[in-house]
Design a protein around this motif. Structure first.
Motif, mmCIF file in Angstrom:
data_model
loop_
_atom_site.group_PDB
_atom_site.id
_atom_site.type_symbol
_atom_site.label_atom_id
_atom_site.label_comp_id
_atom_site.label_asym_id
_atom_site.label_seq_id
_atom_site.Cartn_x
_atom_site.Cartn_y
_atom_site.Cartn_z
ATOM 1 N N ASN A 42 30.058 26.413 31.317
ATOM 2 C CA ASN A 42 31.306 26.869 31.936
ATOM 3 C C ASN A 42 31.838 28.141 31.296
ATOM 4 O OD1 ASN A 42 32.038 25.560 29.560
ATOM 5 N ND2 ASN A 42 33.950 24.777 30.401
ATOM 6 N N ARG A 43 31.096 28.693 30.330
ATOM 7 C CA ARG A 43 31.443 29.970 29.701
ATOM 8 C C ARG A 43 30.446 31.071 30.074
ATOM 9 N NH1 ARG A 43 36.353 28.602 28.598
ATOM 10 N NH2 ARG A 43 36.659 27.300 26.793
ATOM 11 N N ARG A 44 29.482 30.736 30.923
ATOM 12 C CA ARG A 44 28.490 31.721 31.362
ATOM 13 C C ARG A 44 29.088 32.533 32.504
ATOM 14 N NH1 ARG A 44 22.602 29.252 31.936
ATOM 15 N NH2 ARG A 44 22.245 31.463 32.294
ATOM 16 N N VAL A 45 29.984 33.418 32.150
ATOM 17 C CA VAL A 45 30.819 34.133 33.114
ATOM 18 C C VAL A 45 29.984 34.894 34.141
ATOM 19 C CG1 VAL A 45 32.630 35.872 33.374
ATOM 20 C CG2 VAL A 45 32.702 34.274 31.461
ATOM 21 N N GLY A 46 28.967 35.599 33.708
ATOM 22 C CA GLY A 46 28.147 36.363 34.643
ATOM 23 C C GLY A 46 27.462 35.474 35.662
ATOM 24 N N LYS A 47 26.901 34.369 35.202
ATOM 25 C CA LYS A 47 26.219 33.428 36.107
ATOM 26 C C LYS A 47 27.215 32.784 37.052
ATOM 27 C CE LYS A 47 22.425 30.497 36.529
ATOM 28 N NZ LYS A 47 21.378 31.216 37.234
ATOM 29 N N ARG B 111 30.147 34.084 38.065
ATOM 30 C CA ARG B 111 30.584 35.096 39.043
ATOM 31 C C ARG B 111 29.534 35.326 40.116
ATOM 32 N NH1 ARG B 111 32.929 39.377 34.712
ATOM 33 N NH2 ARG B 111 34.944 38.376 34.388
ATOM 34 N N ARG B 112 28.275 35.455 39.696
ATOM 35 C CA ARG B 112 27.202 35.703 40.667
ATOM 36 C C ARG B 112 27.046 34.530 41.623
ATOM 37 N NH1 ARG B 112 24.868 38.660 44.189
ATOM 38 N NH2 ARG B 112 22.682 38.213 44.466
ATOM 39 N N THR B 113 27.110 33.322 41.103
ATOM 40 C CA THR B 113 26.972 32.133 41.940
ATOM 41 C C THR B 113 28.123 32.052 42.936
ATOM 42 O OG1 THR B 113 25.809 30.996 40.146
ATOM 43 C CG2 THR B 113 26.697 29.620 41.908
ATOM 44 N N VAL B 114 29.342 32.310 42.486
ATOM 45 C CA VAL B 114 30.507 32.312 43.378
ATOM 46 C C VAL B 114 30.322 33.381 44.456
ATOM 47 C CG1 VAL B 114 32.980 32.860 43.515
ATOM 48 C CG2 VAL B 114 32.129 31.358 41.700
ATOM 49 N N GLU B 115 29.874 34.549 44.051
ATOM 50 C CA GLU B 115 29.674 35.653 45.002
ATOM 51 C C GLU B 115 28.684 35.269 46.098
ATOM 52 O OE1 GLU B 115 27.428 39.937 44.810
ATOM 53 O OE2 GLU B 115 28.696 39.404 43.102
ATOM 54 N N VAL B 116 27.544 34.728 45.700
ATOM 55 C CA VAL B 116 26.512 34.366 46.668
ATOM 56 C C VAL B 116 26.990 33.221 47.559
ATOM 57 C CG1 VAL B 116 24.177 33.449 46.954
ATOM 58 C CG2 VAL B 116 24.612 35.232 45.267
ATOM 59 N N LEU B 117 27.578 32.197 46.966
ATOM 60 C CA LEU B 117 28.046 31.061 47.765
ATOM 61 C C LEU B 117 29.163 31.453 48.718
ATOM 62 C CD1 LEU B 117 28.004 28.139 45.178
ATOM 63 C CD2 LEU B 117 26.413 28.536 47.073
ATOM 64 N N PHE C 241 29.608 23.414 34.810
ATOM 65 C CA PHE C 241 29.288 24.628 35.558
ATOM 66 C C PHE C 241 29.762 24.495 37.006
ATOM 67 C CE2 PHE C 241 26.335 27.144 38.180
ATOM 68 C CZ PHE C 241 26.530 28.398 37.633
ATOM 69 N N ALA C 242 29.446 23.373 37.629
ATOM 70 C CA ALA C 242 29.858 23.132 39.017
ATOM 71 C C ALA C 242 31.381 23.159 39.148
ATOM 72 C CB ALA C 242 29.309 21.794 39.513
ATOM 73 N N ASP C 243 32.068 22.521 38.221
ATOM 74 C CA ASP C 243 33.535 22.510 38.261
ATOM 75 C C ASP C 243 34.098 23.928 38.194
ATOM 76 O OD1 ASP C 243 33.471 19.749 38.378
ATOM 77 O OD2 ASP C 243 34.037 19.451 36.281
ATOM 78 N N GLU C 244 33.508 24.756 37.346
ATOM 79 C CA GLU C 244 33.977 26.132 37.202
ATOM 80 C C GLU C 244 33.695 26.945 38.463
ATOM 81 O OE1 GLU C 244 36.047 29.091 35.345
ATOM 82 O OE2 GLU C 244 35.786 27.041 34.610
ATOM 83 N N VAL C 245 32.485 26.827 38.992
ATOM 84 C CA VAL C 245 32.114 27.580 40.199
ATOM 85 C C VAL C 245 32.999 27.182 41.372
ATOM 86 C CG1 VAL C 245 30.299 27.888 41.948
ATOM 87 C CG2 VAL C 245 29.729 28.054 39.517
ATOM 88 N N PHE C 246 33.089 25.882 41.653
ATOM 89 C CA PHE C 246 33.836 25.446 42.827
ATOM 90 C C PHE C 246 35.342 25.583 42.631
ATOM 91 C CE2 PHE C 246 29.676 23.434 43.539
ATOM 92 C CZ PHE C 246 29.372 24.083 44.723
#
Length: 95
Positions: A22-27, A29-35, A75-80
């Protein structure tokens, strides 16, 4: 004078501590962008690919199953969480 010869370590153990997902900011951001640009099967397929890749990396690093699950959930909690709080683009009444 002490001997400087290397001594084998026979009873050592260690814990591998992962970098918090949940601290992998680049990953994130990219995942949020693509989704955010995909929906349906495309979004689902991308999400499964991201999670499978992260899981494979953590298994290869020797992390315990419960640690892997906890990290993937974080990670999922942070992305969503970011997706649900991101502003929606204006459609000007268009459907």
């Amino acid at each position: 004078m002490r001997s400087l010869r290397a001594q084998p370590i026979t009873d050592a153990s260690c814990d591998v501590l992962p970098f918090p997902t949940n601290r992998r900011v680049g990953k994130i951001r990219r995942t949020v962008e693509v989704l955010s640009d995909r929906s349906g099967k495309g979004a689902d397929q991308y999400w499964k690919q991201v999670i499978a890749g992260m899981r494979t990396q953590m298994v290869s690093a020797g992390l315990a199953d419960d640690v892997i699950e906890r990290e993937l959930r974080a990670f999922a909690d942070e992305v969503f969480g970011r997706i649900s709080h991101s502003p929606r683009p204006e459609t000007n009444g268009a459907a």
